[in-house]
Design an enzyme around this catalytic site. Structure first.
Site, PDB file in Angstrom:
ATOM      1  N   LYS A   1      -3.700 -10.461  -5.779  1.00 29.29           N
ATOM      2  CA  LYS A   1      -4.910 -10.778  -5.014  1.00 29.29           C
ATOM      3  C   LYS A   1      -6.100  -9.914  -5.457  1.00 29.29           C
ATOM      4  CE  LYS A   1      -5.772  -8.865  -0.960  1.00 29.29           C
ATOM      5  NZ  LYS A   1      -6.542  -8.581   0.270  1.00 29.29           N
TER       6      LYS A   1
ATOM      7  N   LYS B   1       0.832  -1.206   0.000  1.00 25.34           N
ATOM      8  CA  LYS B   1       0.000   0.000   0.000  1.00 25.34           C
ATOM      9  C   LYS B   1       0.864   1.252   0.000  1.00 25.34           C
ATOM     10  CE  LYS B   1      -4.319  -1.966   1.403  1.00 25.34           C
ATOM     11  NZ  LYS B   1      -5.499  -2.001   2.204  1.00 25.34           N
TER      12      LYS B   1
ATOM     13  N   LYS C   1     -10.989  -5.313  -2.922  1.00 25.11           N
ATOM     14  CA  LYS C   1     -12.146  -4.433  -3.096  1.00 25.11           C
ATOM     15  C   LYS C   1     -11.752  -3.001  -3.400  1.00 25.11           C
ATOM     16  CE  LYS C   1     -13.263  -5.038   1.695  1.00 25.11           C
ATOM     17  NZ  LYS C   1     -12.057  -4.726   2.491  1.00 25.11           N
TER      18      LYS C   1
HETATM   19  N1  AQP Z   1      -8.757 -12.095  -2.671  1.00 26.80           N
HETATM   20  C1  AQP Z   1      -9.037 -12.670  -1.513  1.00 26.80           C
HETATM   21  N2  AQP Z   1      -9.104 -14.019  -1.423  1.00 26.80           N
HETATM   22  C2  AQP Z   1      -9.416 -14.615  -0.240  1.00 26.80           C
HETATM   23  N3  AQP Z   1      -9.659 -13.931   0.895  1.00 26.80           N
HETATM   24  C3  AQP Z   1      -9.605 -12.589   0.846  1.00 26.80           C
HETATM   25  N4  AQP Z   1      -9.810 -11.630   1.766  1.00 26.80           N
HETATM   26  C4  AQP Z   1      -9.641 -10.411   1.204  1.00 26.80           C
HETATM   27  N5  AQP Z   1      -9.328 -10.552  -0.101  1.00 26.80           N
HETATM   28  C5  AQP Z   1      -9.301 -11.892  -0.355  1.00 26.80           C
HETATM   29  C6  AQP Z   1     -10.183 -11.886   3.136  1.00 26.80           C
HETATM   30  O1  AQP Z   1     -11.319 -11.094   3.450  1.00 26.80           O
HETATM   31  C7  AQP Z   1     -11.263 -10.739   4.835  1.00 26.80           C
HETATM   32  C8  AQP Z   1     -11.529  -9.286   4.995  1.00 26.80           C
HETATM   33  O2  AQP Z   1     -10.512  -8.534   4.428  1.00 26.80           O
HETATM   34  P1  AQP Z   1     -10.349  -7.020   4.852  1.00 26.80           P
HETATM   35  O3  AQP Z   1     -11.562  -6.274   4.461  1.00 26.80           O
HETATM   36  O4  AQP Z   1      -9.994  -6.931   6.266  1.00 26.80           O
HETATM   37  O5  AQP Z   1      -9.137  -6.472   4.075  1.00 26.80           O
HETATM   38  P2  AQP Z   1      -8.169  -7.064   3.032  1.00 26.80           P
HETATM   39  O6  AQP Z   1      -7.645  -8.399   3.438  1.00 26.80           O
HETATM   40  O7  AQP Z   1      -7.144  -6.018   2.762  1.00 26.80           O
HETATM   41  O8  AQP Z   1      -9.178  -7.253   1.816  1.00 26.80           O
HETATM   42  P3  AQP Z   1      -9.312  -6.389   0.518  1.00 26.80           P
HETATM   43  O9  AQP Z   1     -10.550  -6.807  -0.189  1.00 26.80           O
HETATM   44  O10 AQP Z   1      -8.038  -6.456  -0.269  1.00 26.80           O
HETATM   45  O11 AQP Z   1      -9.529  -4.930   1.091  1.00 26.80           O
HETATM   46  P4  AQP Z   1      -8.744  -3.607   0.785  1.00 26.80           P
HETATM   47  O12 AQP Z   1      -8.753  -3.493  -0.713  1.00 26.80           O
HETATM   48  O13 AQP Z   1      -9.556  -2.544   1.457  1.00 26.80           O
HETATM   49  O14 AQP Z   1      -7.376  -3.743   1.350  1.00 26.80           O
HETATM   50  C9  AQP Z   1      -9.911 -11.161   5.353  1.00 26.80           C
HETATM   51  O15 AQP Z   1     -10.058 -12.379   6.071  1.00 26.80           O
HETATM   52  C10 AQP Z   1      -9.115 -11.405   4.114  1.00 26.80           C
HETATM   53  O16 AQP Z   1      -8.109 -12.370   4.297  1.00 26.80           O
END
Ligand code: AQP
Length: 335
Positions: A198, A116, A201
């Site tokens: 990965k 990030k 969102k």
């Molecule tokens: N691509 C993924 N595959 C499997 N698991 C995933 N998780 C996120 N992306 C994937 C799991 O979702 C849970 C919540 O995640 P989070 O909202 O705490 O943040 P993150 O892991 O950083 O997910 P994002 O979607 O990538 O959010 P942003 O873009 O805001 O950083 C966690 O259990 C995560 O492992």
């Protein structure tokens, strides 16, 4: 009896609209665990503000994430469901752990921070560096045994264990050392346009992810357009990351084994396979979407759930916070 059950803590940030990565990596798994464990499921809005959020979007998404938890099958009678900012012990415990048990060096080594910080450059907020300490506080306040998360979060769970161990050594045994619980299926769903990354969102390209709330025709279009290769064989291999990702999705949704998927599409190219993946996603998400719409319209019901959840979460976490404060040397207000 609830007291004898092991404890689970997990959460999702309302930092964007939830993707099937969040669903398959986290939520779908929580639903399976809720009978066996004493579960705390949190909408982690304090984490979401580590990057700039439009206030009205944050409000809408926070309630939508709560509605998605319910629609996916998290039972509010069996679990403690709450919004993180309603329970102030999380921020307080995070500060105590920041000062007493965390090093800047280890935070700087977190892959998610490094990724990030590349994106945000010099204007990166300090919250992005500190975020894993808040995550450690979330987990340790409830003495969680297990943390069901996607694979991307394993490094943060390791750090939580290090922080807990350090606090225990410096003061006296206080925290259990939690374990990550990574699903066998769907632990890492990849970006549809760059399948070596990965699915996230907060990606700038809407074609790179499928949202839980995407309408069926959008899901079909995104799967149809997703990046694959010119090999033409449905095979689960690192040489074909796009196809491997679609196999993972189909496997996580339907439970069909990888071997059976490969066999079923032998000699058929990609068209039918992509079509079936899209239909599997649509079938899985349609009933959830319908329920999300019903829940988001019923604000009073949502409020009754997050209010009750916050009361229980505060009661449990405050006991741990008081323990931490006492060990650190703070004077209690009353005995
Ligand atoms: N691509 C993924 N595959 C499997 N698991 C995933 N998780 C996120 N992306 C994937 C799991 O979702 C849970 C919540 O995640 P989070 O909202 O705490 O943040 P993150 O892991 O950083 O997910 P994002 O979607 O990538 O959010 P942003 O873009 O805001 O950083 C966690 O259990 C995560 O492992």
């Amino acid at each position: 009896m609830e007291e004898n059950k092991k404890v689970i803590f997990s959460g999702i940030q309302p930092s964007g609209n939830l993707t099937i990565g969040n669903y398959l990596g986290a939520l779908k798994n929580w639903v399976k665990l809720q009978d066996e464990y004493d579960c705390y499921f949190c909408v982690v809005d304090l984490h979401a503000i580590t990057v700039r959020q439009e206030p009205k979007d944050l409000r809408r998404r926070t309630l939508e994430v709560l509605a998605i938890y319910l629609a996916a099958g998290i039972d509010p009678e069996k679990n403690t469901i709450f919004i993180q900012s309603h329970v102030p012990t999380h921020s307080e415990a995070s500060w105590l752990l920041t000062c007493c048990a965390t090093y800047v060096g280890e935070l700087g080594r977190m892959t998610q921070y490094k990724d990030k910080s590349k994106k945000y450059g010099d204007s990166i907020g300090a919250g992005l560096l500190n975020y894993p300490v808040l995550m450690a506080a979330d987990i340790l306040l409830y003495n969680a045994d297990l943390v069901p998360v996607g694979k991307d979060q394993t490094q943060h769970i390791e750090l939580t264990r290090d922080i807990a161990q350090r606090f225990n050594n410096l003061y006296s045994p206080t925290f259990k050392l939690p374990e990550g619980y990574i699903p066998k299926l769907g632990a890492k769903i990849m970006d549809l346009q760059e399948p070596t990354k990965k699915m996230s969102k907060s990606s700038d390209n809407p074609n790179s992810y499928i949202l839980i709330m995407d309408p069926p025709e959008v899901i079909r279009k995104k799967i149809n357009r997703c990046v694959t290769d010119s090999i033409g064989v449905v095979k689960y291999t690192d040489d074909q990351p796009g196809i491997k990702n679609l196999i993972t999705i189909l496997n996580a949704i339907t439970g069909m084994s990888i071997e059976d998927i490969e066999k079923k599409y032998e000699g058929q190219g990609y068209a039918q396979f992509k079509n079936d993946v899209a239909e599997a996603i649509v079938n899985e998400l349609e009933p959830i979407q319908k329920k999300v719409k019903e829940f988001t319209e019923d604000k009073e019901y949502l409020q009754s759930i997050y209010k009750k959840g916050a009361e229980k979460a505060y009661y449990v976490s405050n006991k741990m916070l008081r323990k931490m404060q006492k060990k650190i040397g703070f004077i209690p207000v009353s005995k």
